[in-house]
Design an enzyme around this catalytic site. Sequence first.
Site, PDB file in Angstrom:
ATOM      1  N   ASP A 155       0.893  -1.266   0.009  1.00 48.18           N
ATOM      2  CA  ASP A 155       0.148  -0.047   0.056  1.00 48.18           C
ATOM      3  C   ASP A 155       0.728   1.277  -0.119  1.00 48.18           C
ATOM      4  O   ASP A 155       1.871   1.303   0.864  1.00 48.18           O
ATOM      5  CB  ASP A 155      -0.971   0.065   1.128  1.00 48.18           C
ATOM      6  CG  ASP A 155      -1.834   1.419   1.200  1.00 48.18           C
ATOM      7  OD1 ASP A 155      -2.511   1.508   0.150  1.00 48.18           O
ATOM      8  OD2 ASP A 155      -1.583   2.072   2.235  1.00 48.18           O
ATOM      9  N   HIS A 182      -3.279  -1.741  -3.502  1.00 49.62           N
ATOM     10  CA  HIS A 182      -3.336  -0.397  -3.992  1.00 49.62           C
ATOM     11  C   HIS A 182      -3.332  -0.104  -5.440  1.00 49.62           C
ATOM     12  O   HIS A 182      -2.182  -0.321  -6.141  1.00 49.62           O
ATOM     13  CB  HIS A 182      -2.043   0.494  -3.393  1.00 49.62           C
ATOM     14  CG  HIS A 182      -2.050   1.758  -3.699  1.00 49.62           C
ATOM     15  ND1 HIS A 182      -2.180   2.973  -2.897  1.00 49.62           N
ATOM     16  CD2 HIS A 182      -1.899   2.457  -4.905  1.00 49.62           C
ATOM     17  CE1 HIS A 182      -1.916   3.963  -3.544  1.00 49.62           C
ATOM     18  NE2 HIS A 182      -1.640   3.700  -4.826  1.00 49.62           N
ATOM     19  N   HIS A 235      -9.144   0.964  -0.493  1.00 52.48           N
ATOM     20  CA  HIS A 235      -9.603   2.436  -0.690  1.00 52.48           C
ATOM     21  C   HIS A 235     -10.337   2.567  -2.285  1.00 52.48           C
ATOM     22  O   HIS A 235      -9.863   3.397  -3.023  1.00 52.48           O
ATOM     23  CB  HIS A 235      -8.651   3.432  -0.482  1.00 52.48           C
ATOM     24  CG  HIS A 235      -7.005   3.280  -1.182  1.00 52.48           C
ATOM     25  ND1 HIS A 235      -6.857   2.571  -1.979  1.00 52.48           N
ATOM     26  CD2 HIS A 235      -6.028   3.332  -0.286  1.00 52.48           C
ATOM     27  CE1 HIS A 235      -5.660   2.499  -2.273  1.00 52.48           C
ATOM     28  NE2 HIS A 235      -5.059   3.006  -1.067  1.00 52.48           N
ATOM     29  N   ASN A 293      -4.426   9.872  -1.935  1.00 52.55           N
ATOM     30  CA  ASN A 293      -4.226   8.778  -3.116  1.00 52.55           C
ATOM     31  C   ASN A 293      -4.964   7.580  -2.811  1.00 52.55           C
ATOM     32  O   ASN A 293      -4.441   6.781  -1.743  1.00 52.55           O
ATOM     33  CB  ASN A 293      -2.759   8.643  -3.293  1.00 52.55           C
ATOM     34  CG  ASN A 293      -2.563   7.867  -4.672  1.00 52.55           C
ATOM     35  OD1 ASN A 293      -3.459   7.625  -5.550  1.00 52.55           O
ATOM     36  ND2 ASN A 293      -1.352   7.303  -5.092  1.00 52.55           N
ATOM     37  N   ASP A 320      -8.051   4.386   5.956  1.00 53.82           N
ATOM     38  CA  ASP A 320      -6.858   4.695   5.094  1.00 53.82           C
ATOM     39  C   ASP A 320      -6.114   6.087   6.040  1.00 53.82           C
ATOM     40  O   ASP A 320      -5.810   6.909   5.384  1.00 53.82           O
ATOM     41  CB  ASP A 320      -6.911   5.172   3.691  1.00 53.82           C
ATOM     42  CG  ASP A 320      -5.489   5.161   2.942  1.00 53.82           C
ATOM     43  OD1 ASP A 320      -4.565   4.949   3.437  1.00 53.82           O
ATOM     44  OD2 ASP A 320      -5.578   5.818   2.020  1.00 53.82           O
TER      45      ASP A 320
HETATM   46  O1  DOR Z   1      -3.205   9.032   0.589  1.00 53.17           O
HETATM   47  C1  DOR Z   1      -2.410   7.996   0.754  1.00 53.17           C
HETATM   48  N1  DOR Z   1      -1.429   8.089   1.975  1.00 53.17           N
HETATM   49  N2  DOR Z   1      -2.478   7.299  -0.119  1.00 53.17           N
HETATM   50  C2  DOR Z   1      -1.352   6.128  -0.113  1.00 53.17           C
HETATM   51  O2  DOR Z   1      -1.225   5.434  -0.954  1.00 53.17           O
HETATM   52  C3  DOR Z   1      -0.319   6.392   0.933  1.00 53.17           C
HETATM   53  C4  DOR Z   1      -0.897   7.012   2.199  1.00 53.17           C
HETATM   54  C5  DOR Z   1       0.135   7.208   3.014  1.00 53.17           C
HETATM   55  O3  DOR Z   1       1.081   6.539   3.635  1.00 53.17           O
HETATM   56  O4  DOR Z   1       0.413   8.640   3.506  1.00 53.17           O
HETATM   57 ZN    ZN Z   2      -3.133   3.777   2.694  1.00 50.82          ZN
END
Ligand code: DOR
Ligand code: ZN
Length: 438
Positions: A155, A182, A235, A293, A320
């Site tokens: 991820d 992911h 997600h 993301n 998340d």
């Molecule tokens: O928004 C996100 N934050 N998406 C990701 O894929 C990683 C995560 C992070 O580790 O901050």
């Molecule tokens: Zn994540």
Amino acid sequence: MIILDSGRVIDPAQKIDGTRTVLIDGERIAAVREQAATPAEKLVHQVIDCRGKWILPGLVDLHVHLREPGEEGKETIATGSRAAAAGGVTTIVAMPNTKPVCDSAAVARFVAARGREAGFAHVLPAGAITRGSLGEQLADMAELKDAGCVCVTDDGRPVMSAGVMRRALEYARDLDLPVMVHAEDLSLAAGGCMNEGPVATRLGLPGAPAAAEVAMVQRDILLAELTGARLHVAHVSAAGSVRAIREAKGRGVRVTAEATPHHFTLTDEAVAGAPASVGPEKGEPYDTHAKMNPPLRAESDRQAIVGALNDGIIDAIATDHAPHGPLEKNVEFVHAANGVTGLETSLALTLALVRNGELPLNRAVERLTAGPARAFGLNAGTLAPGATADVIVLDAEREWKVDPQRFHSRSRNSPFARWTLRGKVLRTFMAGKLVHQE
Ligand code: DOR
Ligand code: ZN
């Protein structure tokens, strides 16, 4: 014995929604019964009056970034699991994109031990799919499972090579470990910092199309079918992904999925300050707290996610939770870090969906409890007699204003700052122990 007296118990796993009294004996649920606490019980046991309050199984969150080891300034296992307790979350799966990456038994054992030491939630480590999450060589999944990992995931980034993903799925299948993906085709998403569409055009920001996610979801479904492995799509943000998962489940492919509160609450309009939100601070053209993301998408995507939560095509609500500091967020939008905190707002945002008439209450609670537990085969998410006593008591009507300064999390990056939400956790019990009290 602790007796939670005469609350509205909602436990979808047992098909209960009604006034019940919950008996906690040590670490376990002893009983859920219709009879209120008796005068005799009140003399010898700790009886908590729950009339007018709701009693739910502790929430299960399959997707949490705790940042320890390596970025303890953003979050630690202790602060993150404390935030979980405040949000009513009693089981968290800790993502492996720490520094170093959790691709070895040593790191996995460290995370689990730190979680136990902190004592606020059941902290279950997730191991990496590939070494260093670099997408090249497989991690030692047998060792990771042995060290307590409940799934594997890279991820934060995709496994771009279909060949590597196939081998990973075969390996994980033989260990019966779910593979959380992911889903993002980097060649399509490259350079994008928000959803590709009219809002990105208006703001003059480079977009990434929903197809970057959907193409990878479709690829991984094909590979799950080929290998017979358990695929879990993290997600979900796009209607096309929902369609692909619905079709795959219909054919009997072993796939489960999760969606986040931000993806079912917001659209990409939030990047500029959505009408429903209080918006960014005055004078700012955009809100980096709405950057994550996968990105927030269109209203049609949001509605597809809500529909899939409704019919169970999406099994779980997962936050998340991705803590970042001001150094990563108070910068130009394209340079800002991806991620939002979520542990302390997920329950209230889910209840908002219920109040809007978009999701029936019993299904909402199921997606927060038994749904995620089932997806990963965890012994959690129910108040059945004999189950671990992970229980929350909440005031469903209590209004509160989201103030990230008051979060238990070490980070404050929430797009919901200044929102007024309804539903507050009053008490959280983890394995029979009071870990949060409002
Ligand atoms: O928004 C996100 N934050 N998406 C990701 O894929 C990683 C995560 C992070 O580790 O901050
Ligand atoms: Zn994540």
